[in-house]
Design an enzyme around this catalytic site. Structure first.
Site: not given
Ligand code: GLN
Length: 487
Positions: A81, A156, A180
């Site tokens: 990532k 994400s 994420s």
């Molecule tokens: N969707 C969640 C957020 O927007 C989690 C994102 C993540 O785990 N980085 O914060």
């Protein structure tokens, strides 16, 4: 007919490398060809360097020829990532503010993968600074779901999940702050593991919300995820939150732990908003464990309804503090023609950050501001303790919890324009981060329209070996993970 090499589990490919049926360079060439073929439609990568990957693969072959192979991941292409630092490579967090930033050093997980002989392959797309659930918040444009290109891959870490699902990498790393890793794994039909807070070093991870962030693996199988976890886990002096604990050989432990387990079904995770096809697939998994002799019990996590609110106070507060470092002076984008330092900060940030990141910085600054701190941030921290206590209470009765990973299968690109609708994608994953627990998503079925569905198993702190074994037991008896998307 056996699947193409880029769709094989690492265990199979590693055996072929050992037997001399395949070289690491041939493997990398196959992955490059596959990536070139699908990437124009999937767009999982922010950047990649084919020549560099082939050189790493050639070095792996040379080690093998000299009898110096470093283990099961030597020569295996793994994508990261684009929030995990690799010395000399771009590190953008899918943000304009880091558009031309090149990392001067390796993250600890990067160093460990290099030591394991991995071929580091590409920087994978994400929601900007890991804020989102669909990978649509990327300054580089969205990634598409390989199972249906009109749909999101989740987020994400959407690039990490999509690249693996379509065969552009054999495993990937993501980060999980509120879901994420697990949510995109579910939506793309692969395995995704969020380790216990403190198991994997975050040194060299672009920070989002430091009390929640964890790095973890995506794999085609539970065994692959276990193998990658083993390579990256362990204490690190460079991350003061990393925990001193012995790291078992997770892949070997899979065979030794066969249950039966006591499994809790949290009733709060099966209510309103759960898609009937997801519910049916998860209920079939419950039946599977029951038929295997596991004791299934309904449990209650009564503070579940506060998880989203608590998360969006704590995560935004920490993000507003972490992202203060992007000021146009030290990192990345700097606005031109500014009049003084304050103007430079303001314009660089206004131009460099996307809308969702700005929304979170403003929200986080607000909840930390004098007069509101006690009402929001401090109170959220207290509720967080209650949420963690709910899980620990449940673990007096059961070994693990079983839930859906997401309320629905992958949704259409552009379908969730309202931020609150997007935040709701994480209702089943966020509690785990607030409580610091390990959890895994494994494929557990497909919708009638052919979209993957994920099963979430939530474990006890630092008991990844048991969690992986539970997931492995399910996987051994099903073949969802063998299906591959047609692109
Ligand atoms: N969707 C969640 C957020 O927007 C989690 C994102 C993540 O785990 N980085 O914060």
């Amino acid at each position: 007919m056996s699947a193409a090499v880029f769709h094989q589990p690492i265990t199979t490919v590693a055996a072929d490398l050992t037997a001399g049926k395949l070289s690491a360079v041939e493997l990398m060439q196959a992955v490059i060809a596959r990536t070139r073929a699908v990437e124009p439609q999937v767009h999982a990568f922010n950047s990649r360097d084919e020549a560099d990957a082939l050189a790493q693969a050639a070095a792996s072959d040379a080690r093998r020829a000299a009898g110096q192979t470093r283990g099961p991941l030597d020569g295996i292409p793994i994508g990261l990532k684009d929030v995990i630092a690799v010395a000399g490579q771009p590190l953008t967090a899918s943000s304009k503010i880091l558009g031309n930033f090149v990392s001067p050093y390796d993250a600890t997980v990067t160093r460990k993968l290099k030591e394991a002989g991995v071929v580091l392959w590409g920087r994978l797309n994400l929601d900007e600074f890991a804020m989102g659930s669909s990978t649509e918040n990327s300054a580089n444009g969205p990634t598409c779901n390989p199972w249906d290109l009109t749909r999101v891959p989740g987020g994400s870490s959407g690039g990490s999940a999509a690249a693996l699902a379509c065969g552009s990498a054999l495993a990937t790393l993501g980060s999980d702050t509120g879901g994420s890793i697990r949510q995109p794994a579910a939506l793309c039909g692969v395995v995704g593991l969020k380790p216990t807070y403190g198991l994997v070093s975050r040194y060299g991870l672009v920070a989002y919300a430091s009390s929640l962030d964890q790095i973890g693996p995506f794999g085609r199988t539970v065994t692959d995820a276990a193998t990658v976890l083993h390579a990256i886990a362990g204490h690190d002096d460079l991350d003061s939150t990393s925990y001193r604990t012995t790291i078992p050989d997770y892949a070997q432990e899979l065979q030794k732990r066969t249950g039966p387990w006591r499994i809790g079904i949290p009733k709060e995770y099966f209510g309103e908003g759960l898609d009937p096809e997801v519910a049916a697939a998860v209920e079939a998994a419950v039946k599977f464990y029951r038929d295997r002799g596991c004791e299934i019990r309904e449990v209650s996590l009564p503070h579940t309804r506060y998880c989203l609110d608590t998360y969006y106070i704590i995560a935004t507060a920490e993000a507003s503090s972490n992202l203060a470092r992007f000021d146009g002076v030290r990192y990345g984008h700097r606005s031109r023609g500014t009049t003084d330092a304050i103007d430079l900060y303001a314009k660089s940030r206004a131009e460099g950050f996307g809308a969702e990141v700005k929304r979170r910085i403003i929200l986080g600054t607000y909840v930390l501001s004098s007069g509101y701190y006690d009402a929001y941030y401090l109170r959220a921290q207290k509720v967080r303790t209650l949420i963690r206590q709910d899980f620990l209470n449940a673990y007096r009765e059961v070994d693990a919890l079983l839930t859906p990973t997401t309320p629905t299968p992958a949704f259409k690109l552009g379908a969730k324009a309202d931020p609150l609708a997007m935040y709701l994608c994480d209702v089943y994953t966020i509690g785990v981060n607030l409580a610091g627990l390990p959890a895994i998503s494994v494929p557990c079925g497909f919708s009638v329209s052919g979209l993957p569905i994920g099963l979430q198993l939530i474990g006890q702190p630092f008991r990844e070996a048991d969690l992986l074994a539970m997931a492995h037991t399910y996987e051994q008896a099903h073949d969802w993970h063998r299906r591959t998307p047609v692109i």
